[in-house]
Design a protein around this motif. Structure first.
Motif, short mmCIF file in Angstrom:
data_model
loop_
_atom_site.label_atom_id
_atom_site.label_comp_id
_atom_site.label_asym_id
_atom_site.label_seq_id
_atom_site.Cartn_x
_atom_site.Cartn_y
_atom_site.Cartn_z
N ALA A 4 80.28 60.99 24.20
CA ALA A 4 80.43 61.36 22.79
C ALA A 4 79.45 60.62 21.88
N GLY A 5 78.83 59.56 22.37
CA GLY A 5 77.81 58.86 21.61
C GLY A 5 78.31 57.94 20.51
N PHE A 6 79.52 57.42 20.63
CA PHE A 6 80.03 56.45 19.66
C PHE A 6 79.59 55.05 20.05
N GLN B 33 78.27 57.81 15.42
CA GLN B 33 78.16 58.76 16.52
C GLN B 33 76.75 59.31 16.47
N SER B 34 76.04 59.21 17.59
CA SER B 34 74.63 59.60 17.62
C SER B 34 74.24 60.14 18.99
N SER C 164 77.07 56.95 25.57
CA SER C 164 78.31 56.25 25.86
C SER C 164 78.90 56.78 27.17
N GLU D 76 85.63 56.56 22.16
CA GLU D 76 86.31 57.86 22.14
C GLU D 76 87.58 57.86 22.99
#
Length: 128
Positions: A112-114, A102-103, A108, A65
């Motif tokens: 943002a979970g990418f 993305q989850s 991360s 991100e």
């Protein structure tokens, strides 16, 4: 004497041309570099990403991100983008060949979970 000098010059030119080929990502030591976008130390190598511009300038990021936002802000001419394989922090993947998801299952550095994976199948257990 002239032949020795000519050989030496040829060797240097060959080595120089070989090293001018393919550009590769740099391996970092944990904590040795700061993110080019947010200035946090890069410590979780599963999320490390790199950009190299056509002019040869290299940028490092602690999360996908950060790299995405940096790209939007700077509008650089980019030669290559590498992302780290989430399942193997020693493996860099070209961004265009990687599967990026993305989850909420992924933590991360920026939240943002990418994460990037080598294949779609590798990413399935991490998808929401």
């Amino acid at each position: 004497m002239c032949i020795k000098s000519l050989r030496l010059i040829c060797i240097f030119l060959i080595v120089g041309f070989i090293n001018c080929g393919e550009v590769h990502p740099e391996k970092l030591i944990v904590g040795e570099m700061k993110c080019s976008h947010c200035s946090m130390n890069i410590v979780d190598m599963r999320f490390h990403t790199q950009i190299i511009t056509y002019k040869g300038k290299r940028y490092h990021f602690d999360a996908i991100e950060c790299m995405n936002q940096f790209q939007k802000d700077k509008q650089l001419r980019i030669e290559k983008i590498w992302v780290t394989n989430y399942l193997d922090q020693n493996e860099f993947l070209l961004k265009e060949k990687a599967t990026i998801i993305q989850s909420s299952k992924i933590r991360s550095p920026m939240g943002a979970g990418f994460a990037a994976f080598k294949t779609y199948e590798d990413s399935i257990p991490f998808q929401n």
